[in-house]
Design a protein around this motif. Structure first.
Motif, mmCIF file in Angstrom:
data_model
loop_
_atom_site.group_PDB
_atom_site.id
_atom_site.type_symbol
_atom_site.label_atom_id
_atom_site.label_comp_id
_atom_site.label_asym_id
_atom_site.label_seq_id
_atom_site.Cartn_x
_atom_site.Cartn_y
_atom_site.Cartn_z
ATOM 1 N N LEU A 30 0.807 -1.217 0.000
ATOM 2 C CA LEU A 30 0.000 0.000 0.000
ATOM 3 C C LEU A 30 0.848 1.279 0.000
ATOM 4 C CD1 LEU A 30 -2.797 -1.186 2.437
ATOM 5 C CD2 LEU A 30 -2.860 -1.116 -0.050
ATOM 6 N N THR A 31 2.085 1.172 -0.451
ATOM 7 C CA THR A 31 2.971 2.340 -0.553
ATOM 8 C C THR A 31 2.953 2.886 -1.981
ATOM 9 O OG1 THR A 31 4.888 1.012 -1.176
ATOM 10 C CG2 THR A 31 4.512 1.360 1.198
ATOM 11 N N GLY A 32 3.668 3.968 -2.207
ATOM 12 C CA GLY A 32 3.782 4.520 -3.556
ATOM 13 C C GLY A 32 4.418 3.540 -4.525
ATOM 14 N N THR A 33 5.414 2.795 -4.049
ATOM 15 C CA THR A 33 6.053 1.775 -4.897
ATOM 16 C C THR A 33 5.051 0.689 -5.253
ATOM 17 O OG1 THR A 33 8.185 2.196 -3.857
ATOM 18 C CG2 THR A 33 7.943 0.109 -5.041
ATOM 19 N N GLY A 34 4.270 0.257 -4.271
ATOM 20 C CA GLY A 34 3.243 -0.746 -4.525
ATOM 21 C C GLY A 34 2.226 -0.244 -5.532
ATOM 22 N N GLU A 35 1.838 1.019 -5.393
ATOM 23 C CA GLU A 35 0.889 1.618 -6.332
ATOM 24 C C GLU A 35 1.448 1.584 -7.753
ATOM 25 O OE1 GLU A 35 -1.572 5.789 -7.025
ATOM 26 O OE2 GLU A 35 -0.036 5.679 -5.471
ATOM 27 N N PHE A 36 2.703 1.967 -7.906
ATOM 28 C CA PHE A 36 3.340 1.956 -9.225
ATOM 29 C C PHE A 36 3.345 0.549 -9.816
ATOM 30 C CE2 PHE A 36 7.173 1.196 -11.755
ATOM 31 C CZ PHE A 36 6.970 2.087 -12.800
ATOM 32 N N LEU A 37 3.737 -0.430 -9.025
ATOM 33 C CA LEU A 37 3.816 -1.807 -9.521
ATOM 34 C C LEU A 37 2.441 -2.352 -9.899
ATOM 35 C CD1 LEU A 37 6.483 -3.224 -7.071
ATOM 36 C CD2 LEU A 37 6.789 -2.663 -9.491
ATOM 37 N N PHE A 38 1.426 -2.058 -9.092
ATOM 38 C CA PHE A 38 0.085 -2.544 -9.411
ATOM 39 C C PHE A 38 -0.480 -1.848 -10.647
ATOM 40 C CE2 PHE A 38 0.289 -4.670 -5.398
ATOM 41 C CZ PHE A 38 -0.539 -5.767 -5.563
ATOM 42 N N GLN A 39 -0.128 -0.590 -10.871
ATOM 43 C CA GLN A 39 -0.566 0.100 -12.090
ATOM 44 C C GLN A 39 0.036 -0.541 -13.330
ATOM 45 O OE1 GLN A 39 0.454 4.182 -11.348
ATOM 46 N NE2 GLN A 39 -1.467 4.600 -10.295
ATOM 47 N N GLN A 40 1.255 -1.060 -13.203
ATOM 48 C CA GLN A 40 1.901 -1.728 -14.336
ATOM 49 C C GLN A 40 1.226 -3.058 -14.650
ATOM 50 O OE1 GLN A 40 4.258 0.158 -15.966
ATOM 51 N NE2 GLN A 40 3.545 1.534 -14.356
ATOM 52 N N GLY A 41 0.901 -3.812 -13.605
ATOM 53 C CA GLY A 41 0.317 -5.137 -13.799
ATOM 54 C C GLY A 41 -1.186 -5.156 -13.966
ATOM 55 N N PHE A 42 -1.864 -4.175 -13.398
ATOM 56 C CA PHE A 42 -3.328 -4.133 -13.420
ATOM 57 C C PHE A 42 -3.792 -2.725 -13.778
ATOM 58 C CE2 PHE A 42 -1.923 -7.204 -10.238
ATOM 59 C CZ PHE A 42 -2.585 -8.359 -10.634
ATOM 60 N N PRO A 43 -3.563 -2.283 -15.002
ATOM 61 C CA PRO A 43 -3.848 -0.879 -15.341
ATOM 62 C C PRO A 43 -5.299 -0.455 -15.138
ATOM 63 C CG PRO A 43 -3.305 -2.148 -17.312
ATOM 64 C CD PRO A 43 -3.072 -3.040 -16.135
ATOM 65 N N ARG A 44 -6.250 -1.334 -15.322
ATOM 66 C CA ARG A 44 -7.664 -0.954 -15.184
ATOM 67 C C ARG A 44 -8.197 -1.082 -13.771
ATOM 68 N NH1 ARG A 44 -11.098 -2.682 -20.415
ATOM 69 N NH2 ARG A 44 -9.725 -1.725 -21.939
ATOM 70 N N SER A 45 -7.572 -1.922 -12.973
ATOM 71 C CA SER A 45 -8.121 -2.172 -11.637
ATOM 72 C C SER A 45 -7.053 -2.099 -10.552
ATOM 73 C CB SER A 45 -8.794 -3.543 -11.610
ATOM 74 O OG SER A 45 -7.840 -4.557 -11.882
ATOM 75 N N SER A 46 -6.030 -1.280 -10.764
ATOM 76 C CA SER A 46 -4.916 -1.264 -9.814
ATOM 77 C C SER A 46 -5.324 -0.910 -8.382
ATOM 78 C CB SER A 46 -3.784 -0.364 -10.301
ATOM 79 O OG SER A 46 -4.209 0.956 -10.451
ATOM 80 N N PRO A 47 -6.195 0.081 -8.123
ATOM 81 C CA PRO A 47 -6.556 0.351 -6.722
ATOM 82 C C PRO A 47 -7.245 -0.846 -6.065
ATOM 83 C CG PRO A 47 -7.206 2.193 -8.106
ATOM 84 C CD PRO A 47 -6.797 1.069 -9.020
ATOM 85 N N PHE A 48 -8.122 -1.505 -6.814
ATOM 86 C CA PHE A 48 -8.828 -2.676 -6.306
ATOM 87 C C PHE A 48 -7.839 -3.804 -6.019
ATOM 88 C CE2 PHE A 48 -10.973 -6.735 -7.286
ATOM 89 C CZ PHE A 48 -11.930 -6.722 -6.294
ATOM 90 N N ALA A 49 -6.980 -4.117 -6.993
ATOM 91 C CA ALA A 49 -6.013 -5.210 -6.832
ATOM 92 C C ALA A 49 -5.034 -4.917 -5.700
ATOM 93 C CB ALA A 49 -5.264 -5.441 -8.149
ATOM 94 N N GLN A 50 -4.576 -3.695 -5.634
ATOM 95 C CA GLN A 50 -3.619 -3.292 -4.600
ATOM 96 C C GLN A 50 -4.245 -3.426 -3.209
ATOM 97 O OE1 GLN A 50 -2.383 0.787 -4.964
ATOM 98 N NE2 GLN A 50 -0.712 0.558 -3.522
ATOM 99 N N THR A 51 -5.470 -2.967 -3.060
ATOM 100 C CA THR A 51 -6.154 -3.047 -1.774
ATOM 101 C C THR A 51 -6.400 -4.494 -1.377
ATOM 102 O OG1 THR A 51 -7.206 -0.920 -2.189
ATOM 103 C CG2 THR A 51 -8.196 -2.305 -0.494
#
Length: 114
Positions: A30-51
């Protein structure tokens, strides 16, 4: 049960407990790095996947700390990230939980048409 409040509480506890904050569990989901990585892997649902990933990390860490080994038909032990199966199902299937799930076919970067 107010599932919106439960979601908010889980999110705050999960974020505070990460390695870079209080260090209750070894995670940076749930950090900025995590956000960046999830945006790369899950561009449409990154907040959902990250959470969801963050919540799962916390659930496993709490289970381990409390000595919980869930098994079908076994004793039910609850904590903030592991409620009874009935409550977890109700939480996941909340009719008004559009706030919790990504909208299918929509992205944040979608531009309005002509």
């Amino acid at each position: 049960m107010d599932f919106r409040q439960l979601f908010k509480l889980r999110l705050v506890v999960a974020a505070l407990g990460e390695t870079q904050r209080l260090g209750w569990w070894n995670s940076g989901v749930l950090t900025g790095t995590g956000e960046f990585l999830f945006q790369q892997g899950f561009p449409r649902s990154s907040p959902f996947a990250q959470t969801r990933a963050g919540f799962r990390v916390v659930q496993l860490a709490c289970d381990e700390a409390l000595g919980i080994q869930p098994s079908p038909g076994g004793a039910i032990t609850c904590h903030l990230f592991r409620l009874t199966p009935q409550l977890e199902d109700a939480y996941e299937n909340e009719p008004s939980a559009g706030w919790m799930h990504p909208r299918s076919g929509r992205t944040a970067s979608r531009r309005p048409g002509p």
